[in-house]
Design a protein around this motif. Structure first.
Motif, PDB file in Angstrom:
ATOM      1  N   PHE A 206      50.798  43.213  39.157  1.00  0.00           N
ATOM      2  CA  PHE A 206      50.927  44.631  39.529  1.00  0.00           C
ATOM      3  C   PHE A 206      52.355  44.882  39.994  1.00  0.00           C
ATOM      4  CE2 PHE A 206      46.522  43.514  39.817  1.00  0.00           C
ATOM      5  CZ  PHE A 206      45.874  44.610  39.247  1.00  0.00           C
ATOM      6  N   LEU A 207      52.723  46.169  40.010  1.00  0.00           N
ATOM      7  CA  LEU A 207      54.095  46.509  40.383  1.00  0.00           C
ATOM      8  C   LEU A 207      54.316  46.517  41.894  1.00  0.00           C
ATOM      9  CD1 LEU A 207      54.705  49.278  37.714  1.00  0.00           C
ATOM     10  CD2 LEU A 207      56.036  47.181  37.943  1.00  0.00           C
ATOM     11  N   THR A 208      53.244  46.808  42.662  1.00  0.00           N
ATOM     12  CA  THR A 208      53.374  46.798  44.130  1.00  0.00           C
ATOM     13  C   THR A 208      52.087  46.239  44.731  1.00  0.00           C
ATOM     14  OG1 THR A 208      52.343  48.951  44.538  1.00  0.00           O
ATOM     15  CG2 THR A 208      54.702  48.984  44.083  1.00  0.00           C
ATOM     16  N   GLU A 209      52.212  45.836  45.977  1.00  0.00           N
ATOM     17  CA  GLU A 209      51.038  45.320  46.699  1.00  0.00           C
ATOM     18  C   GLU A 209      49.979  46.419  46.858  1.00  0.00           C
ATOM     19  OE1 GLU A 209      49.862  42.469  47.327  1.00  0.00           O
ATOM     20  OE2 GLU A 209      48.209  43.254  48.557  1.00  0.00           O
ATOM     21  N   ARG A 210      50.450  47.666  46.983  1.00  0.00           N
ATOM     22  CA  ARG A 210      49.495  48.770  47.141  1.00  0.00           C
ATOM     23  C   ARG A 210      48.541  48.850  45.934  1.00  0.00           C
ATOM     24  NH1 ARG A 210      51.465  55.080  47.525  1.00  0.00           N
ATOM     25  NH2 ARG A 210      49.399  56.000  47.668  1.00  0.00           N
ATOM     26  N   TRP A 211      49.085  48.707  44.730  1.00  0.00           N
ATOM     27  CA  TRP A 211      48.235  48.802  43.527  1.00  0.00           C
ATOM     28  C   TRP A 211      47.358  47.545  43.388  1.00  0.00           C
ATOM     29  CZ3 TRP A 211      49.469  53.328  44.163  1.00  0.00           C
ATOM     30  CH2 TRP A 211      50.711  53.894  43.925  1.00  0.00           C
ATOM     31  N   ALA A 212      47.923  46.378  43.744  1.00  0.00           N
ATOM     32  CA  ALA A 212      47.141  45.130  43.652  1.00  0.00           C
ATOM     33  C   ALA A 212      45.949  45.192  44.615  1.00  0.00           C
ATOM     34  CB  ALA A 212      48.031  43.927  43.971  1.00  0.00           C
ATOM     35  N   ALA A 213      46.205  45.707  45.821  1.00  0.00           N
ATOM     36  CA  ALA A 213      45.131  45.787  46.824  1.00  0.00           C
ATOM     37  C   ALA A 213      44.037  46.748  46.360  1.00  0.00           C
ATOM     38  CB  ALA A 213      45.708  46.233  48.167  1.00  0.00           C
ATOM     39  N   ARG A 230      43.609  35.226  39.721  1.00  0.00           N
ATOM     40  CA  ARG A 230      44.594  35.460  40.793  1.00  0.00           C
ATOM     41  C   ARG A 230      45.304  36.788  40.569  1.00  0.00           C
ATOM     42  NH1 ARG A 230      48.323  30.978  39.386  1.00  0.00           N
ATOM     43  NH2 ARG A 230      47.219  31.119  37.415  1.00  0.00           N
ATOM     44  N   THR A 231      45.853  37.351  41.647  1.00  0.00           N
ATOM     45  CA  THR A 231      46.693  38.541  41.485  1.00  0.00           C
ATOM     46  C   THR A 231      48.095  38.225  42.015  1.00  0.00           C
ATOM     47  OG1 THR A 231      46.047  39.444  43.641  1.00  0.00           O
ATOM     48  CG2 THR A 231      44.784  40.206  41.734  1.00  0.00           C
ATOM     49  N   GLY A 232      49.085  38.931  41.485  1.00  0.00           N
ATOM     50  CA  GLY A 232      50.461  38.743  41.949  1.00  0.00           C
ATOM     51  C   GLY A 232      51.227  40.051  41.810  1.00  0.00           C
ATOM     52  N   VAL A 233      52.326  40.160  42.554  1.00  0.00           N
ATOM     53  CA  VAL A 233      53.118  41.393  42.521  1.00  0.00           C
ATOM     54  C   VAL A 233      54.500  41.083  41.974  1.00  0.00           C
ATOM     55  CG1 VAL A 233      54.174  43.182  43.963  1.00  0.00           C
ATOM     56  CG2 VAL A 233      51.838  42.424  44.415  1.00  0.00           C
ATOM     57  N   HIS A 234      54.905  41.857  40.981  1.00  0.00           N
ATOM     58  CA  HIS A 234      56.233  41.707  40.371  1.00  0.00           C
ATOM     59  C   HIS A 234      56.828  43.100  40.208  1.00  0.00           C
ATOM     60  CE1 HIS A 234      55.327  37.504  39.214  1.00  0.00           C
ATOM     61  NE2 HIS A 234      54.095  37.975  39.070  1.00  0.00           N
ATOM     62  N   GLY A 235      57.758  43.457  41.073  1.00  0.00           N
ATOM     63  CA  GLY A 235      58.346  44.800  41.046  1.00  0.00           C
ATOM     64  C   GLY A 235      59.468  44.904  40.029  1.00  0.00           C
ATOM     65  N   LEU A 236      59.107  45.319  38.845  1.00  0.00           N
ATOM     66  CA  LEU A 236      60.092  45.408  37.753  1.00  0.00           C
ATOM     67  C   LEU A 236      61.331  46.203  38.183  1.00  0.00           C
ATOM     68  CD1 LEU A 236      60.899  45.149  34.723  1.00  0.00           C
ATOM     69  CD2 LEU A 236      59.493  47.177  34.274  1.00  0.00           C
ATOM     70  N   GLY A 237      62.511  45.611  37.942  1.00  0.00           N
ATOM     71  CA  GLY A 237      63.766  46.284  38.269  1.00  0.00           C
ATOM     72  C   GLY A 237      64.444  46.851  37.031  1.00  0.00           C
ATOM     73  N   GLU A 403      60.641  49.813  47.453  1.00  0.00           N
ATOM     74  CA  GLU A 403      61.908  49.071  47.414  1.00  0.00           C
ATOM     75  C   GLU A 403      63.111  49.935  47.758  1.00  0.00           C
ATOM     76  OE1 GLU A 403      61.903  46.615  43.599  1.00  0.00           O
ATOM     77  OE2 GLU A 403      59.964  47.637  43.613  1.00  0.00           O
ATOM     78  N   LEU A 404      63.008  51.249  47.485  1.00  0.00           N
ATOM     79  CA  LEU A 404      64.193  52.121  47.629  1.00  0.00           C
ATOM     80  C   LEU A 404      64.093  53.063  48.819  1.00  0.00           C
ATOM     81  CD1 LEU A 404      64.585  53.237  43.869  1.00  0.00           C
ATOM     82  CD2 LEU A 404      65.546  51.219  44.965  1.00  0.00           C
ATOM     83  N   GLY A 405      62.922  53.064  49.469  1.00  0.00           N
ATOM     84  CA  GLY A 405      62.620  54.071  50.486  1.00  0.00           C
ATOM     85  C   GLY A 405      63.685  54.210  51.561  1.00  0.00           C
ATOM     86  N   ALA A 443      71.669  47.840  44.338  1.00  0.00           N
ATOM     87  CA  ALA A 443      71.371  46.422  44.592  1.00  0.00           C
ATOM     88  C   ALA A 443      69.850  46.220  44.623  1.00  0.00           C
ATOM     89  CB  ALA A 443      72.003  45.982  45.903  1.00  0.00           C
ATOM     90  N   ALA A 444      69.143  47.134  45.307  1.00  0.00           N
ATOM     91  CA  ALA A 444      67.678  47.005  45.374  1.00  0.00           C
ATOM     92  C   ALA A 444      67.062  47.198  43.986  1.00  0.00           C
ATOM     93  CB  ALA A 444      67.109  48.023  46.356  1.00  0.00           C
ATOM     94  N   ALA A 445      67.656  48.109  43.213  1.00  0.00           N
ATOM     95  CA  ALA A 445      67.097  48.444  41.892  1.00  0.00           C
ATOM     96  C   ALA A 445      67.207  47.295  40.894  1.00  0.00           C
ATOM     97  CB  ALA A 445      67.813  49.673  41.331  1.00  0.00           C
ATOM     98  N   THR A 446      68.192  46.440  41.107  1.00  0.00           N
ATOM     99  CA  THR A 446      68.417  45.354  40.140  1.00  0.00           C
ATOM    100  C   THR A 446      67.997  43.996  40.706  1.00  0.00           C
ATOM    101  OG1 THR A 446      70.709  45.327  40.910  1.00  0.00           O
ATOM    102  CG2 THR A 446      70.283  46.495  38.850  1.00  0.00           C
ATOM    103  N   ALA A 447      67.283  44.027  41.835  1.00  0.00           N
ATOM    104  CA  ALA A 447      66.896  42.761  42.481  1.00  0.00           C
ATOM    105  C   ALA A 447      66.052  41.894  41.540  1.00  0.00           C
ATOM    106  CB  ALA A 447      66.131  43.048  43.763  1.00  0.00           C
ATOM    107  N   LEU A 448      65.208  42.525  40.743  1.00  0.00           N
ATOM    108  CA  LEU A 448      64.365  41.758  39.812  1.00  0.00           C
ATOM    109  C   LEU A 448      64.556  42.327  38.406  1.00  0.00           C
ATOM    110  CD1 LEU A 448      62.293  39.460  39.660  1.00  0.00           C
ATOM    111  CD2 LEU A 448      60.489  41.145  40.000  1.00  0.00           C
TER     112      LEU A 448
END
Ligand SMILES: O=P(O)(O)OC[C@H]1O[C@H](O[C@H]2O[C@H](CO)[C@@H](O)[C@H](O)[C@H]2O)[C@H](O)[C@@H](O)[C@@H]1O
Ligand SMILES: O=c1ccn([C@@H]2O[C@H](COP(=O)(O)OP(=O)(O)O)[C@@H](O)[C@H]2O)c(=O)[nH]1
Length: 466
Positions: A206-213, A230-237, A403-405, A443-448
């Motif tokens: 999922f893109l965020t923990e909120r959606w995974a939860a 299993r579930t995992g979070v990967h915030g696409l950058g 990530e950008l808030g 910087a935050a936008a390109t972290a991943l």
């Protein structure tokens, strides 16, 4: 089902939309164009060099013609699913039911209605998912890793697991996930089929923990939990390298000249670029801009709202009506406030990626105010491409907000007045502060970056099974 004798792919990706789509030209030749939207932006960075096979659907008559003529890209297999089955699955189920549920878009006193017609479309959705599962089963080498994308293909993990138990299967959701109380509106058997289909995977991303939860809560509510998945979070950058290079190419420079002419010298810009998508909340964005001009006349003549809404899902009447509404509100603002030398809203509704990048470059303020959005890559892309470093007005309901808030100006997407105030704050931000914030946002936008995002999932999928 055994893999076919020449099944060679060690890594496979499956998604509805692929990296290219074809149009039949008037002389009968096929012209390829880049697929739009964030899923393609993310996956395109992987490229054929990574040795992955990308299985996708033929979306249009041009695509079906390409399949028949054997025209295609290296590393891509397009599935020629019968046009009526495809339309029922993509328009009738994926985009008008599952998308609506996850983005909470229904006007519930009248919609949705789950009746015999819906059941007929659901049967098409099942056979479209089956076509993907069968193609993947045929192409995958023994023990290969398969990464299935999004709500179009929620049944694929389960179907594929039954055909090929030897595979490592992942599924990634690019959308939000509905909270259980909303997800409950799906018929019980369909809800269970969707969840059990996905739980056929070893791992769900999922893109965020909120959606995974939310997904896990739906599983608890409907099917008694996750089982061994299993579930995992990967915030696409954002793909910073590609965007910085692409946004300085000649076609973009040309469009900047034209756009600056439309905007007028010395004026600030509020830029938005979206698919013409209900969840992107374009109309409320225009209403907020109108309120800004109303409340704060000092901005009249000094700012232009550059709004690009490129076509999306135009087979659905509600999307065509939404496009018309966007145009109507923009015209209304221009009629009410425009002068001989100032057009308050510059709206374009045609597809032109180079022009979108030109808008990113001249942005002083980026307006990203979705009702609900899995991530929203545009929020990540504009600050990093903008020449002067733009301020970002960002909905707290976009996945990107996590990530950008901190460096964005937060808005409740339904609150038009607050969005108007946020636009004022963004336009008034001192240049130094704006540039500093844009640097941190980039910087935050390109972290991943997409390549890392993909490889992380592959590593996690190939790791030891619990
Ligand atoms: O393929 P379409 O029907 O034209 O729609 C385009 C894509 O829209 C959705 O994109 C999502 O993915 C982005 C990247 O992860 C994310 O940033 C965004 O918030 C999502 O809306 C959809 O999920 C894709 O399947 C579509 O291809
Ligand atoms: O004319 C354009 C303008 C933008 N994009 C890309 O489309 C993606 C939109 O992704 P986002 O996550 O913001 O929303 P989605 O459309 O996937 O819901 C971004 O990567 C943009 O660079 C595009 O394909 N064509």
């Amino acid at each position: 089902m055994a893999p076919s004798p020449d099944a060679a792919a060690q890594v496979l990706v499956a998604s509805n939309r692929g990296p290219v789509s074809y149009d039949v030209q008037s002389d009968g030749t096929l012209a390829a164009r880049r697929g739009g939207g964030g899923l393609v932006s993310g996956l395109s960075a992987i490229g054929p060099d990574a040795g992955a096979l990308w299985v996708c659907a033929a979306l249009s008559d041009g695509d079906r013609e390409a399949v028949r003529r054997g025209v295609g890209e290296d590393g891509v297999r397009m599935l020629d699913i019968p046009a009526e089955v495809y339309a029922d699955a993509y328009n009738g189920v994926a985009n008008s039911v599952l998308w609506f549920v996850h983005h909470m878009l229904y006007q519930t006193p009248v919609e949705p209605v789950f009746d015999a017609e819906f059941r007929r479309r659901w049967a098409s959705y099942e056979s479209y998912n089956r076509a993907f599962a069968e193609a993947l089963a045929e192409e995958a080498a023994p023990g290969a890793a398969v990464l299935v994308q999004d709500y179009h293909l929620s049944l694929v993990p389960g179907l594929l697991r039954a055909l090929r138990p030897d595979l490592r299967i992942g599924h990634f959701s690019h959308t939000p996930w509905a909270p259980p109380e909303y997800f409950r509106m799906l018929p019980d058997d369909i809800a269970a089929q969707v969840l059990r289909g996905m739980l056929g995977a070893d791992r769900l991303g999922f893109l965020t923990e909120r959606w995974a939860a939310a997904f896990r809560a739906c599983c608890e509510d409907r099917v008694g939990g996750l089982g061994s998945t299993r579930t995992g979070v990967h915030g696409l950058g954002a793909d910073g390298e590609f965007l910085r290079r692409r946004s300085h190419e000649a076609d973009v420079e040309e469009r900047i000249v034209a756009l600056r002419e439309e905007v007028g010298a010395g004026r600030r810009t509020v830029v938005r670029v979206d698919r013409t998508e209900l969840s992107k909340n374009i109309v409320r964005g225009l209403l907020a801009y109108r309120q800004l001009l109303d409340d704060r006349p000092e901005w009249r003549e000094r700012v232009v709202h550059v709004a690009f809404a490129y076509p999306s899902r135009q087979d659905l009447a509600v999307y065509r009506e939404y496009t018309a509404e966007v145009q109507r509100v923009a015209e209304e603002i221009n009629e009410r406030y425009g002068t001989a030398s100032w057009t308050p809203v510059v709206l374009h509704v045609k597809d032109d990626f180079a022009r979108s990048l030109a808008a990113y470059r001249i942005a002083d303020v980026a307006l990203v105010n979705p009702i609900r959005d899995g991530m929203n890559l545009v929020a990540k892309e504009v600050p990093l491409v903008s020449d002067e470093g733009c301020a970002l007005v960002l909905s707290r309901e976009a996945g990107a907000f996590e990530e950008l808030g901190e460096d964005a100006i937060a808005v409740n997407p339904y609150d038009v007045s607050a969005t108007a105030d946020a636009l004022h704050e963004a336009l008034s931000m001192p240049a130094g502060e704006r540039a500093e914030r844009a640097k941190r946002l980039s910087a935050a936008a390109t972290a991943l970056p997409p390549s890392r995002w993909f490889l992380d999932q592959l590593d996690a999928l190939r790791g030891p099974r619990d």
